[in-house]
Design a protein around this motif. Structure first.
Motif, PDB file in Angstrom:
ATOM      1  N   GLY A  18      77.001  22.345 -44.548  1.00  0.00           N
ATOM      2  CA  GLY A  18      76.519  23.721 -44.561  1.00  0.00           C
ATOM      3  C   GLY A  18      75.446  23.999 -45.606  1.00  0.00           C
ATOM      4  O   GLY A  18      74.359  24.506 -45.286  1.00  0.00           O
ATOM      5  N   ALA A  19      75.717  23.677 -46.872  1.00  0.00           N
ATOM      6  CA  ALA A  19      74.749  23.924 -47.939  1.00  0.00           C
ATOM      7  C   ALA A  19      73.486  23.095 -47.731  1.00  0.00           C
ATOM      8  O   ALA A  19      72.365  23.573 -47.955  1.00  0.00           O
ATOM      9  N   GLU A  20      73.680  21.862 -47.288  1.00  0.00           N
ATOM     10  CA  GLU A  20      72.549  20.968 -47.074  1.00  0.00           C
ATOM     11  C   GLU A  20      71.626  21.495 -45.973  1.00  0.00           C
ATOM     12  O   GLU A  20      70.404  21.390 -46.056  1.00  0.00           O
ATOM     13  N   ARG A  21      72.226  22.081 -44.951  1.00  0.00           N
ATOM     14  CA  ARG A  21      71.438  22.652 -43.864  1.00  0.00           C
ATOM     15  C   ARG A  21      70.602  23.824 -44.363  1.00  0.00           C
ATOM     16  O   ARG A  21      69.420  23.937 -44.035  1.00  0.00           O
ATOM     17  N   VAL A  22      71.225  24.682 -45.158  1.00  0.00           N
ATOM     18  CA  VAL A  22      70.510  25.853 -45.674  1.00  0.00           C
ATOM     19  C   VAL A  22      69.348  25.425 -46.563  1.00  0.00           C
ATOM     20  O   VAL A  22      68.229  25.940 -46.438  1.00  0.00           O
ATOM     21  N   VAL A  23      69.599  24.482 -47.468  1.00  0.00           N
ATOM     22  CA  VAL A  23      68.540  24.012 -48.368  1.00  0.00           C
ATOM     23  C   VAL A  23      67.396  23.391 -47.574  1.00  0.00           C
ATOM     24  O   VAL A  23      66.211  23.659 -47.839  1.00  0.00           O
ATOM     25  N   SER A  24      67.715  22.551 -46.600  1.00  0.00           N
ATOM     26  CA  SER A  24      66.677  21.908 -45.794  1.00  0.00           C
ATOM     27  C   SER A  24      65.821  22.953 -45.081  1.00  0.00           C
ATOM     28  O   SER A  24      64.581  22.870 -45.084  1.00  0.00           O
ATOM     29  N   ASN A  25      66.476  23.934 -44.466  1.00  0.00           N
ATOM     30  CA  ASN A  25      65.739  24.979 -43.751  1.00  0.00           C
ATOM     31  C   ASN A  25      64.855  25.784 -44.691  1.00  0.00           C
ATOM     32  O   ASN A  25      63.677  26.040 -44.404  1.00  0.00           O
ATOM     33  N   LEU A  26      65.422  26.186 -45.832  1.00  0.00           N
ATOM     34  CA  LEU A  26      64.657  26.994 -46.782  1.00  0.00           C
ATOM     35  C   LEU A  26      63.488  26.213 -47.359  1.00  0.00           C
ATOM     36  O   LEU A  26      62.371  26.725 -47.468  1.00  0.00           O
TER      37      LEU A  26
END
Length: 372
Positions: A18-26
């Motif tokens: 979850g956190a990794e997805r958000v960071v990648s997108n941002l």
């Protein structure tokens, strides 16, 4: 603002979570907007989210020499490597994601004059209430220039000093989940997406669906998600075998095309005992799926769903309530579709552009204060 800022993210790795997805997108979005973006990670994972070539990835984890030394030295080395990165790159802000990264970033920031924003990505109960947390939080969190929470429940756990300098920002949805066509007819599939892991309580879902299947033998359960290697997959396989459910319960494995595989399901069943703000639930809502979900701490489902309007909320660890919720949606397809249509509106507030703008505005606010 005359020049784009230099921003850095810090987390353990970019392995799919979850956190990794958000960071990648941002990171990708900030790079497209002309920001200089860096991601400082502790290690490289086998199955990581993709980042744009404009995003600079920097290893700040242990070296081969560090690996040979004591655990105490390794703890210190991680902080020193991150501190060296901050002093060399001099980002306008460092944004840390998840517990250890939060602590590490705040420790490393001493003397660097780089403001650190922290981000809480899980239920604080059980993750920020150990003795070590009660020592570190009062010492380190006052140093944070700001904090991003996903839910009000997360924010209420912490002291007023942190609440006052925080924002609640939802996770961004991937564009592929927004604006999908409404299916002309739904399949007889009940679905779930997410890793096979203990806190998602998939054994309860299987047991509930076994009872559902007795009443609706033409329906199947499909769970899309990779194996977390914590033993959950084996537990699920044992339940399936014991109940001779191989024909109607299927573990589908991970998928990169959930927007296609889930879109026409009859019901989406969410069974977690706790979560931060579950991306899987956001995605199911954006696809317009009829949803029954546990009202788990720290309030993720309740933050994005309204019971009886955009889905059904049930108590955690209540197998009977989950069974009844699935049956209700199967047996009342028009009502289920109403819930799904309302759920789909989450795309209006959690689309990538809207969430990016909230992060951008908050980062600019932190940087403009000059709290270094």
């Amino acid at each position: 603002m005359t020049a784009k800022r230099k921003i850095a993210f810090h987390l353990n790795c970019l392995e799919q979570g979850g956190a990794e997805r958000v960071v990648s997108n941002l990171a990708n979005q900030f790079a497209k907007e002309g920001y200089e973006v860096l991601i400082a990670t502790q290690w490289y994972g086998e199955n990581e989210f993709q980042i744009e070539k404009e995003v600079k990835r920097v290893h700040v984890g242990l070296t081969e020499e560090d690996e040979k030394k004591s655990r105490i030295w390794q703890f210190v080395a991680r902080i020193l490597h991150l501190r060296a990165f901050m002093k060399e790159e001099r980002p306008d802000v460092l944004i840390a994601f998840a517990q250890r990264a939060n602590y590490r970033a705040l420790m490393a920031s001493f003397g660097t004059k780089v403001p650190v924003m922290i981000s809480i990505r899980t239920d604080p109960v059980g993750h920020y209430d150990a003795i070590s947390d009660k020592i570190q939080i009062p010492l380190l969190f006052p140093r944070a220039a700001g904090c991003v929470f996903q839910t009000e429940g997360q924010r209420e756990f912490f002291a007023p000093f942190l609440q006052k300098k925080s924002r609640i920002i939802l996770n961004p949805l991937h564009d592929k989940y927004i604006g999908t066509k409404k299916p002309k007819q739904r399949t007889k599939d009940v679905v779930q997406s997410g890793r096979l892991v203990d806190f998602k309580n998939q054994p309860m879902l299987l047991k509930a669906f076994i009872e559902v299947h007795k009443k609706h033998p033409d329906y199947t359960l499909k769970i899309y998600g990779g194996d977390s290697q914590d033993g959950t997959k084996e537990i699920l396989e044992e339940i399936i075998e014991k109940n001779h459910a191989e024909d109607y319960i299927q573990l589908m494995g991970a998928s990169d095309s959930l927007e296609e595989k889930l879109a026409d399901a009859a019901v989406y069943a969410f069974s977690s005992d706790w979560e931060g703000l579950p991306n899987a639930l956001l995605e199911a809502m954006a696809l317009g799926l009829p949803i029954v979900a546990t009202d788990c701490p720290c309030g993720g489902p309740r933050t994005i769903m309204k019971d009886g309007v955009s889905g059904l909320l049930i108590p955690i660890k209540d197998q009977k309530a989950l069974e009844e919720g699935i049956n209700k949606l199967i047996e009342n397809p028009e009502y289920a579709q109403q819930l799904g249509d309302e759920a789909r509106k989450i795309g209006e507030i959690a689309n990538s552009k809207a969430i990016f703008e909230q992060w951008r505005d908050y980062i600019e606010e932190i940087c403009s204060k000059g709290k270094r």
